[in-house]
Design a protein around this motif. Structure first.
Motif: not given
Length: 120
Positions: A51-72
């Motif tokens: 669960x911890x790994x899954x949560x961390x992966x979701x956090x990182x995924x969301x972070x990447x999405x946010x970074x991509x949106x910011x860059x766009x």
């Protein structure tokens, strides 16, 4: 009489043996329970860890999405600024041309008037 003593001894030995076997059986059951508890703890730990790994992966995924949106957004903002600057330059150039045309027309009119006056 000697037979009954012997029988008693045998009976006593049998009873002791049965008690030892019963204790061994109880010990085996207890051991099995402990192992089962240990396995359950490990399984629970693994689930928690996953669960911890899954949560961390979701956090990182969301972070990447946010970074991509910011860059766009930054790229789009930059394009918009470039568009506005280009339009501004084009408008300035158009305005200069119009001013130059007006100046030229006014000069021609002045020159024409001057030449008309000279003719008089």
């Amino acid at each position: 009489a000697s037979m009954s003593i012997r029988e008693n001894n045998l009976q006593s030995l049998l009873t002791q043996r049965e008690k030892r076997e019963q204790k061994l059986e109880e010990w085996k059951v207890q051991k099995e329970q402990q192992q089962e508890e240990h396995r359950a703890k490990l399984a629970n730990h693994n689930v928690t860890h996953l669960q911890t790994i899954r949560e961390r992966a979701n956090q990182l995924t969301q972070q990447k999405k946010d970074e991509i949106l910011e860059r766009r957004a930054k790229v789009e903002e930059s394009r918009q600024q470039q568009r506005e600057a280009r339009l501004e330059r084009e408008n300035e150039a158009r305005a200069k041309k119009e001013v130059n045309k007006m100046v030229t027309t006014l000069r021609r009119q002045d020159n024409f008037r001057m030449s008309e006056r000279e003719k008089e």
